[in-house]
Design an enzyme around this catalytic site. Structure first.
Site, PDB file in Angstrom:
ATOM      1  N   TYR A   1      -8.565  14.894  -7.730  1.00  0.00           N
ATOM      2  CA  TYR A   1      -7.674  14.316  -8.739  1.00  0.00           C
ATOM      3  C   TYR A   1      -6.847  15.407  -9.417  1.00  0.00           C
ATOM      4  O   TYR A   1      -5.627  15.295  -9.561  1.00  0.00           O
ATOM      5  CB  TYR A   1      -8.507  13.548  -9.763  1.00  0.00           C
ATOM      6  N   LYS A  20      -2.726  15.985  -9.259  1.00  0.00           N
ATOM      7  CA  LYS A  20      -1.918  15.881 -10.471  1.00  0.00           C
ATOM      8  C   LYS A  20      -1.158  17.176 -10.741  1.00  0.00           C
ATOM      9  O   LYS A  20      -0.025  17.146 -11.249  1.00  0.00           O
ATOM     10  CB  LYS A  20      -2.789  15.482 -11.659  1.00  0.00           C
ATOM     11  N   ASN A  70       3.276   5.072 -10.446  1.00  0.00           N
ATOM     12  CA  ASN A  70       2.047   5.018 -11.218  1.00  0.00           C
ATOM     13  C   ASN A  70       0.773   4.898 -10.386  1.00  0.00           C
ATOM     14  O   ASN A  70      -0.300   5.288 -10.849  1.00  0.00           O
ATOM     15  CB  ASN A  70       2.137   3.825 -12.189  1.00  0.00           C
ATOM     16  N   ASP A  97       0.869  -1.176   0.000  1.00  0.00           N
ATOM     17  CA  ASP A  97       0.000   0.000   0.000  1.00  0.00           C
ATOM     18  C   ASP A  97       0.906   1.226   0.000  1.00  0.00           C
ATOM     19  O   ASP A  97       1.620   1.481   0.978  1.00  0.00           O
ATOM     20  CB  ASP A  97      -0.887  -0.023   1.241  1.00  0.00           C
ATOM     21  N   VAL A  98       0.902   1.999  -1.081  1.00  0.00           N
ATOM     22  CA  VAL A  98       1.850   3.103  -1.200  1.00  0.00           C
ATOM     23  C   VAL A  98       1.560   4.239  -0.232  1.00  0.00           C
ATOM     24  O   VAL A  98       2.401   5.131  -0.062  1.00  0.00           O
ATOM     25  CB  VAL A  98       1.892   3.645  -2.645  1.00  0.00           C
TER      26      VAL A  98
END
Length: 249
Positions: free
Chosen positions: A154, A158, A85, A58-59
């Site tokens: 989101y 980004k 990613n 789990d990042v």
């Protein structure tokens, strides 16, 4: 190492890196993701001759990220490439005023904090290993430039990832660490399946959008990955040619 390697763009990139291409051998690829079964599927698709290591992780968890890089270092001794990613869109169809804090936090944790944790761990490994250096490629999005309706978490993450890419690129120079970003628009994956049936546009209408094969993205990542460390693709945009992004669509 490829994070989010169990599906979508992560899987396509992992498969592209693992296979032989242009007479060059495939990479040894560490597959990271939350779902062990999905990582096993990716490894099976790569074929019996591919060199892969599957590490469920789990990042968003600093301890899990540390364990991930420990496992890769134990197996291979070094990290030459991180494709950063792993990501999530967040809740669809929820307006900004109604967005729950928990939904905002989840997207920030995965898309930004997770990317930071993996980039930092890779940076430390690349700085300390001999020969020194390596490459980090962050998966941005065309949303790093232009938002969709109802996409604040989101889009914000980004945009922030672009700043992280620039900072890592600059801070990595003394250690032969190159960092670039690929901004992707409408690759055909599980996450973008709705685009073919209709998604909300800036004027409020629902309209289908063209998509492209994720393999086209993967080949671009491979090109970025296999440059000598003296060269870097700082930013690349790969998108479905006719998607409503440039101009008025």
């Amino acid at each position: 190492m490829v994070t989010g390697a169990g599906s979508g763009i992560g899987r396509s990139v992992a498969l592209e890196l693992a296979r032989e291409a242009g007479g060059r051998p495939g990479w040894a690829v560490a597959l990271a993701g939350r779902r062990a079964a999905a990582l096993e599927e990716t490894a099976a698709l790569a074929g019996p001759d591919a060199e892969t290591l599957r590490v469920p992780a789990d990042v968003t968890d600093p301890a899990a990220v540390a364990a991930l890089f420990d496992a890769v270092r134990e197996r291979y001794g070094r990290v030459d490439l991180l494709f950063n990613n792993a990501g999530t869109f967040g809740p669809g169809g929820v307006g900004f005023a109604d967005l729950p804090y928990e939904a905002w936090r989840k997207v920030v944790d995965v898309n930004l904090t997770g990317a930071f944790l993996c980039a930092q761990a890779a940076f430390r490994q690349m700085r300390d290993q001999r020969p020194q250096g390596g490459r980090i490629i962050n998966n941005g999005s065309v949303s790093a430039h232009t938002p969709r309706p109802d996409s604040a978490p989101y889009t914000a993450t980004k945009h922030a990832l672009t700043g992280l890419t620039k900072s890592v690129s600059l801070d990595g120079r003394p250690y032969a660490i190159a960092c670039g970003q690929i901004d992707i628009g409408n690759a055909a994956t599980e996450m973008t399946r709705a685009m073919e049936s209709g998604v909300r546009q800036a004027n409020g209408e629902l309209a289908p959008e063209p998509v492209m094969d994720a393999a086209d993205v993967a080949r671009t990542v491979r090109h970025m990955a296999e440059l000598p460390l003296e060269a870097n693709v700082q930013f690349a945009t790969v998108m479905a040619t006719a998607m409503p992004y440039i101009g008025r669509g």
